[in-house]
Scaffold this motif. Structure first.
Motif, PDB file in Angstrom:
ATOM      1  N   ALA A  34       0.888  -1.332   0.012  1.00  0.00           N
ATOM      2  CA  ALA A  34       0.167   0.007  -0.077  1.00  0.00           C
ATOM      3  C   ALA A  34       0.450   1.408  -0.225  1.00  0.00           C
ATOM      4  N   TYR A  35       2.310   1.459   0.950  1.00  0.00           N
ATOM      5  CA  TYR A  35       2.385   2.168   0.563  1.00  0.00           C
ATOM      6  C   TYR A  35       3.231   2.361  -0.406  1.00  0.00           C
ATOM      7  N   MET A  36       3.961   1.795  -1.351  1.00  0.00           N
ATOM      8  CA  MET A  36       4.557   1.475  -2.223  1.00  0.00           C
ATOM      9  C   MET A  36       3.557   1.776  -3.976  1.00  0.00           C
ATOM     10  N   THR A  37       2.486   1.503  -3.317  1.00  0.00           N
ATOM     11  CA  THR A  37       1.584   2.189  -4.249  1.00  0.00           C
ATOM     12  C   THR A  37       0.998   3.280  -3.848  1.00  0.00           C
ATOM     13  N   LEU A  38       1.098   4.713  -3.259  1.00  0.00           N
ATOM     14  CA  LEU A  38       0.233   5.311  -2.847  1.00  0.00           C
ATOM     15  C   LEU A  38       2.181   6.928  -3.471  1.00  0.00           C
ATOM     16  N   MET A  39       3.124   5.012  -2.937  1.00  0.00           N
ATOM     17  CA  MET A  39       4.303   6.624  -3.518  1.00  0.00           C
ATOM     18  C   MET A  39       4.698   6.562  -5.259  1.00  0.00           C
ATOM     19  N   MET A  40       4.013   5.466  -5.955  1.00  0.00           N
ATOM     20  CA  MET A  40       3.755   6.041  -7.130  1.00  0.00           C
ATOM     21  C   MET A  40       2.724   6.516  -7.634  1.00  0.00           C
ATOM     22  N   ILE A  41       1.187   6.420  -7.164  1.00  0.00           N
ATOM     23  CA  ILE A  41       0.083   7.547  -7.955  1.00  0.00           C
ATOM     24  C   ILE A  41       0.915   8.924  -7.183  1.00  0.00           C
ATOM     25  N   ILE A  42       1.391   9.216  -6.447  1.00  0.00           N
ATOM     26  CA  ILE A  42       2.014  11.209  -6.053  1.00  0.00           C
ATOM     27  C   ILE A  42       3.230  10.821  -7.051  1.00  0.00           C
ATOM     28  N   SER A  43       4.395  10.203  -7.963  1.00  0.00           N
ATOM     29  CA  SER A  43       5.139  10.190  -8.539  1.00  0.00           C
ATOM     30  C   SER A  43       4.570  10.479  -9.970  1.00  0.00           C
ATOM     31  N   LEU A  44       2.657   9.198 -10.002  1.00  0.00           N
ATOM     32  CA  LEU A  44       2.583   9.725 -11.539  1.00  0.00           C
ATOM     33  C   LEU A  44       2.051  11.035 -11.483  1.00  0.00           C
ATOM     34  N   VAL A  45       1.580  11.546 -10.548  1.00  0.00           N
ATOM     35  CA  VAL A  45       0.670  12.741 -10.904  1.00  0.00           C
ATOM     36  C   VAL A  45       1.794  14.029 -10.562  1.00  0.00           C
ATOM     37  N   ALA A  46       3.094  13.591  -9.974  1.00  0.00           N
ATOM     38  CA  ALA A  46       4.044  14.967  -9.738  1.00  0.00           C
ATOM     39  C   ALA A  46       4.667  14.954 -11.761  1.00  0.00           C
ATOM     40  N   ALA A  47       4.746  13.917 -12.367  1.00  0.00           N
ATOM     41  CA  ALA A  47       5.311  14.084 -13.086  1.00  0.00           C
ATOM     42  C   ALA A  47       4.610  14.422 -14.513  1.00  0.00           C
ATOM     43  N   ARG A  48       2.237  14.288 -14.379  1.00  0.00           N
ATOM     44  CA  ARG A  48       2.132  14.492 -15.625  1.00  0.00           C
ATOM     45  C   ARG A  48       1.617  16.303 -15.241  1.00  0.00           C
ATOM     46  N   MET A  49       2.164  16.422 -13.991  1.00  0.00           N
ATOM     47  CA  MET A  49       1.787  17.615 -13.723  1.00  0.00           C
ATOM     48  C   MET A  49       3.461  18.943 -14.142  1.00  0.00           C
ATOM     49  N   ALA A  50       4.388  17.919 -14.498  1.00  0.00           N
ATOM     50  CA  ALA A  50       5.504  18.357 -14.953  1.00  0.00           C
ATOM     51  C   ALA A  50       5.814  19.418 -15.843  1.00  0.00           C
ATOM     52  N   PRO A  51       6.294  20.919 -16.148  1.00  0.00           N
ATOM     53  CA  PRO A  51       6.060  20.944 -17.039  1.00  0.00           C
ATOM     54  C   PRO A  51       6.879  20.314 -18.940  1.00  0.00           C
ATOM     55  N   GLU A  52       6.174  20.642 -19.902  1.00  0.00           N
ATOM     56  CA  GLU A  52       7.724  20.386 -21.019  1.00  0.00           C
ATOM     57  C   GLU A  52       8.491  21.153 -20.941  1.00  0.00           C
ATOM     58  N   THR A  53       9.506  20.764 -21.094  1.00  0.00           N
ATOM     59  CA  THR A  53      10.824  21.485 -21.542  1.00  0.00           C
ATOM     60  C   THR A  53      11.331  21.231 -23.063  1.00  0.00           C
ATOM     61  N   ARG A  54      10.913  20.744 -23.554  1.00  0.00           N
ATOM     62  CA  ARG A  54      11.269  20.497 -25.189  1.00  0.00           C
ATOM     63  C   ARG A  54      11.452  21.655 -25.768  1.00  0.00           C
ATOM     64  N   ASP A  55      12.583  22.162 -26.329  1.00  0.00           N
ATOM     65  CA  ASP A  55      12.869  23.343 -26.880  1.00  0.00           C
ATOM     66  C   ASP A  55      12.750  24.078 -26.233  1.00  0.00           C
ATOM     67  N   ARG A  56      13.715  24.253 -24.899  1.00  0.00           N
ATOM     68  CA  ARG A  56      13.963  25.672 -24.439  1.00  0.00           C
ATOM     69  C   ARG A  56      14.672  25.299 -23.332  1.00  0.00           C
ATOM     70  N   ASP A  57      15.569  26.841 -23.744  1.00  0.00           N
ATOM     71  CA  ASP A  57      17.230  26.209 -22.847  1.00  0.00           C
ATOM     72  C   ASP A  57      16.815  26.810 -21.744  1.00  0.00           C
ATOM     73  N   LEU A  58      17.449  25.768 -20.675  1.00  0.00           N
ATOM     74  CA  LEU A  58      17.036  25.937 -19.203  1.00  0.00           C
ATOM     75  C   LEU A  58      17.876  26.593 -18.379  1.00  0.00           C
ATOM     76  N   THR A  59      19.029  27.077 -18.581  1.00  0.00           N
ATOM     77  CA  THR A  59      20.101  27.567 -18.224  1.00  0.00           C
ATOM     78  C   THR A  59      20.205  29.511 -18.275  1.00  0.00           C
ATOM     79  N   LEU A  60      18.899  29.527 -19.257  1.00  0.00           N
ATOM     80  CA  LEU A  60      18.158  30.902 -19.432  1.00  0.00           C
ATOM     81  C   LEU A  60      16.917  31.227 -18.386  1.00  0.00           C
TER      82      LEU A  60
END
Length: 70
Positions: free
Chosen positions: A27-53
């Motif tokens: 159950a703990y590992m499932t909860l961590m997987m769900i949190i990780s999935l939600v965080a990954a889906r909410m992360a912005p797309e960084t393709r074609d962006r210069d992240l040093t700027l």
């Protein structure tokens, strides 16, 4: 962080607290997987962006121009 660094300690505590049952660990590992999935889906797309700027690193995703089919 929650799923990696302290996971062995938490899982060992869960095993001790629940008399060696694997169900709380699953159950703990499932909860961590769900949190990780939600965080990954909410992360912005960084393709074609210069992240040093700073403007590209903190700005919302830029719309990509559509290619014309004609």
């Amino acid at each position: 962080m929650l799923g990696g660094g302290v996971a062995p300690l938490i899982c060992a505590s869960l095993l001790t607290a629940f008399s060696g049952s694997w169900v709380p660990v699953a159950a703990y590992m499932t909860l961590m997987m769900i949190i990780s999935l939600v965080a990954a889906r909410m992360a912005p797309e960084t393709r074609d962006r210069d992240l040093t700027l700073l403007t590209d690193a903190t700005a919302l995703a830029k719309p990509t121009p559509e290619k014309s089919t004609s």
